[in-house]
Design a protein around this motif. Sequence first.
Motif, PDB file in Angstrom:
ATOM      1  N   CYS A  36       5.668   5.423  -7.635  1.00  0.00           N
ATOM      2  CA  CYS A  36       4.742   4.359  -8.128  1.00  0.00           C
ATOM      3  C   CYS A  36       3.694   3.865  -6.951  1.00  0.00           C
ATOM      4  O   CYS A  36       2.827   3.372  -6.996  1.00  0.00           O
ATOM      5  CB  CYS A  36       5.598   3.020  -8.345  1.00  0.00           C
ATOM      6  N   VAL A  37       4.512   3.684  -5.716  1.00  0.00           N
ATOM      7  CA  VAL A  37       4.042   3.284  -4.519  1.00  0.00           C
ATOM      8  C   VAL A  37       2.839   4.207  -4.178  1.00  0.00           C
ATOM      9  O   VAL A  37       1.862   3.815  -3.820  1.00  0.00           O
ATOM     10  CB  VAL A  37       4.829   2.975  -3.332  1.00  0.00           C
ATOM     11  N   HIS A  38       2.992   5.510  -4.133  1.00  0.00           N
ATOM     12  CA  HIS A  38       2.283   6.423  -3.883  1.00  0.00           C
ATOM     13  C   HIS A  38       1.096   6.568  -4.712  1.00  0.00           C
ATOM     14  O   HIS A  38      -0.219   6.640  -4.335  1.00  0.00           O
ATOM     15  CB  HIS A  38       2.933   7.595  -3.858  1.00  0.00           C
ATOM     16  N   ARG A  39       1.204   6.193  -6.022  1.00  0.00           N
ATOM     17  CA  ARG A  39       0.250   6.233  -7.312  1.00  0.00           C
ATOM     18  C   ARG A  39      -0.850   5.460  -6.810  1.00  0.00           C
ATOM     19  O   ARG A  39      -2.157   5.469  -7.018  1.00  0.00           O
ATOM     20  CB  ARG A  39       0.754   6.254  -8.415  1.00  0.00           C
ATOM     21  N   ILE A  40      -0.271   4.067  -6.365  1.00  0.00           N
ATOM     22  CA  ILE A  40      -1.513   2.831  -6.108  1.00  0.00           C
ATOM     23  C   ILE A  40      -1.944   2.959  -4.862  1.00  0.00           C
ATOM     24  O   ILE A  40      -3.027   2.644  -4.639  1.00  0.00           O
ATOM     25  CB  ILE A  40      -0.874   1.553  -6.385  1.00  0.00           C
ATOM     26  N   TYR A  41      -1.068   2.930  -3.754  1.00  0.00           N
ATOM     27  CA  TYR A  41      -1.544   2.843  -2.336  1.00  0.00           C
ATOM     28  C   TYR A  41      -1.679   4.339  -1.655  1.00  0.00           C
ATOM     29  O   TYR A  41      -2.571   4.155  -0.568  1.00  0.00           O
ATOM     30  CB  TYR A  41      -0.354   2.019  -1.674  1.00  0.00           C
ATOM     31  N   GLY A  42      -1.004   5.147  -2.014  1.00  0.00           N
ATOM     32  CA  GLY A  42      -1.264   6.435  -1.084  1.00  0.00           C
ATOM     33  C   GLY A  42      -0.105   6.492   0.078  1.00  0.00           C
ATOM     34  O   GLY A  42       0.053   5.382   0.582  1.00  0.00           O
ATOM     35  N   ALA A  43       0.135   7.511   0.230  1.00  0.00           N
ATOM     36  CA  ALA A  43       1.347   7.990   1.283  1.00  0.00           C
ATOM     37  C   ALA A  43       0.856   7.389   2.749  1.00  0.00           C
ATOM     38  O   ALA A  43       1.719   6.554   3.263  1.00  0.00           O
ATOM     39  CB  ALA A  43       2.062   9.385   1.536  1.00  0.00           C
ATOM     40  N   GLY A  44      -0.303   7.973   2.980  1.00  0.00           N
ATOM     41  CA  GLY A  44      -0.953   7.522   4.233  1.00  0.00           C
ATOM     42  C   GLY A  44      -0.977   5.833   4.493  1.00  0.00           C
ATOM     43  O   GLY A  44      -0.474   5.532   5.450  1.00  0.00           O
ATOM     44  N   ASN A  45      -1.492   5.197   3.412  1.00  0.00           N
ATOM     45  CA  ASN A  45      -1.804   3.908   3.792  1.00  0.00           C
ATOM     46  C   ASN A  45      -0.369   3.075   3.780  1.00  0.00           C
ATOM     47  O   ASN A  45      -0.129   2.082   4.649  1.00  0.00           O
ATOM     48  CB  ASN A  45      -2.412   3.374   2.621  1.00  0.00           C
ATOM     49  N   ALA A  69       3.076  -2.353  -7.222  1.00  0.00           N
ATOM     50  CA  ALA A  69       2.561  -1.244  -7.881  1.00  0.00           C
ATOM     51  C   ALA A  69       3.264  -1.013  -9.046  1.00  0.00           C
ATOM     52  O   ALA A  69       1.972  -0.588 -10.191  1.00  0.00           O
ATOM     53  CB  ALA A  69       2.978   0.033  -6.802  1.00  0.00           C
ATOM     54  N   THR A  70       4.336  -1.442  -9.588  1.00  0.00           N
ATOM     55  CA  THR A  70       4.724  -1.285 -10.807  1.00  0.00           C
ATOM     56  C   THR A  70       4.011  -2.265 -11.781  1.00  0.00           C
ATOM     57  O   THR A  70       3.405  -1.677 -12.848  1.00  0.00           O
ATOM     58  CB  THR A  70       6.331  -1.803 -10.876  1.00  0.00           C
ATOM     59  N   CYS A  71       3.618  -3.461 -11.253  1.00  0.00           N
ATOM     60  CA  CYS A  71       2.844  -4.326 -11.996  1.00  0.00           C
ATOM     61  C   CYS A  71       1.512  -3.665 -12.327  1.00  0.00           C
ATOM     62  O   CYS A  71       1.241  -3.782 -13.359  1.00  0.00           O
ATOM     63  CB  CYS A  71       2.724  -5.953 -11.434  1.00  0.00           C
ATOM     64  N   ARG A  72       0.919  -3.200 -11.462  1.00  0.00           N
ATOM     65  CA  ARG A  72      -0.498  -2.573 -11.481  1.00  0.00           C
ATOM     66  C   ARG A  72      -0.680  -1.366 -12.366  1.00  0.00           C
ATOM     67  O   ARG A  72      -1.416  -1.299 -13.226  1.00  0.00           O
ATOM     68  CB  ARG A  72      -1.061  -2.310 -10.083  1.00  0.00           C
ATOM     69  N   ILE A  73       0.646  -0.670 -12.270  1.00  0.00           N
ATOM     70  CA  ILE A  73       0.615   0.475 -13.390  1.00  0.00           C
ATOM     71  C   ILE A  73       0.940  -0.092 -15.000  1.00  0.00           C
ATOM     72  O   ILE A  73       0.132   0.516 -15.780  1.00  0.00           O
ATOM     73  CB  ILE A  73       1.912   1.646 -12.835  1.00  0.00           C
TER      74      ILE A  73
END
Length: 121
Positions: A36-45, A69-73
């Motif tokens: 979830c976090v990777h999908r919204i923010y990206g691993a690098g960020n 991220a969960t809320c945004r998804i």
Amino acid sequence: MNPKRCAACRYLRRRCPKDCVFSPYFPPNNPEKFACVHRIYGAGNVSKMLQQLPVQTRAEAVESLCFEATCRIEDPVYGCAGMISLLQTQIQKTESFLARTQAEITVAQIKHSQNQHSEFM
């Protein structure tokens, strides 16, 4: 596959170094959290954000990122702001209901005391 790799390194299909910034916060038994976090923010960020924070605040930051991220998804338009707005509306309705109920109790108490006062006369 190394079972000791954190969820982030597994998701990114890379070795998990001993000093992995993700390892303490994304355990291997919860891969959805990192996804979830990777999908919204990206691993690098996320990696940059975590490295800029003091170690003692990183866990809380990760939990916040996961929630957002969960809320945004779930709600791509409003994200967690939609959840906050919904909760504020529920609080306002509940406070209004409570005020009405307290007023009804007060009126009932006044009527009850008036009835008792008139019975004694």
